[in-house]
Scaffold this motif. Sequence first.
Motif, short mmCIF file in Angstrom:
data_model
loop_
_atom_site.label_atom_id
_atom_site.label_comp_id
_atom_site.label_asym_id
_atom_site.label_seq_id
_atom_site.Cartn_x
_atom_site.Cartn_y
_atom_site.Cartn_z
N LEU A 116 -11.27 -9.01 -8.52
CA LEU A 116 -11.18 -10.34 -7.92
C LEU A 116 -11.06 -11.42 -8.99
N ILE A 160 -7.31 -12.24 -10.06
CA ILE A 160 -6.33 -12.80 -9.13
C ILE A 160 -5.53 -13.94 -9.73
N GLU A 195 -7.66 -5.24 -2.93
CA GLU A 195 -6.45 -5.56 -2.16
C GLU A 195 -5.94 -6.96 -2.47
N LYS A 196 -6.85 -7.91 -2.65
CA LYS A 196 -6.44 -9.28 -2.96
C LYS A 196 -5.76 -9.36 -4.32
N GLN A 206 -2.24 -8.12 -3.85
CA GLN A 206 -1.42 -9.13 -3.18
C GLN A 206 -0.99 -10.23 -4.13
#
Length: 259
Positions: free
Chosen positions: A211, A214, A231-232, A235
Amino acid sequence: MTKQSVFFFDIDGTLLNGEKKLPASTKESIFKLKEAGHIVAIATGRAPFMYEDLRKELEINTYISYNGQYVVLEGEVLYTNPLNMDELIRLTEIAKANEHPVVFMDHDDMKANVPEHTYITESISTLRIDRFPTHDPYYYRGRDLYQSLLFCMEGEEKPYESEFKAFDFVRWHPYSVDILPRGGSKAKGIEKVVEKLGIAKENIYAFGDGLNDIEMLSAVHHGIAMGNGEEKAKQAARYVTLSVEEDGISYGLKKLGLL
């Protein structure tokens, strides 16, 4: 490729696998990049003293620590962004009343405001480092701190987030949350390095999984998320490679035609 590029690598879950080991294929890939004339750097949430051995093994002297708050270029400190000390002291007093321990961290060491606590032991031990915070409740005096750790259960950090707007809070363990200067990120640290080096944006690469990756993955021209990543993070990235356990760095670099 003929133009020099710069590559930024996260540590946990990217360079190191779940056992905190460096895959042989990753080490080989790092040295191939360097032999080709490219710049290889580390971008991590860890403190500088937490990965000295890794830097020596990979012969890396450019690194971004504390998620962008302490940046070193070729062995020289390039940029620092310390915590707001008045607000940190105020937070520590509230945390003490809530029986939530705090660890203070600068570029040299880390000290806890309590002699010992289960949350500190269990979370820090997962990093598998050879250093553990000792007790010094006033370690913040007379020095810049670039990160602190707040130890509490998931959800218990919410009141701190509401109260302390000078900080960002990023959970990295069920028992622990990073306390960082508001708006600080690996992306900002990368910006400082790239600006100094004069590298074109299309020649900037970053690999990460968490995280706290990101911003980095979305900011650089070539953001590559590990297959084992959040998952973030996936993405936010431009590409997704295999997991660290499946030689994801080597695979990703070859897929992009970099090796």
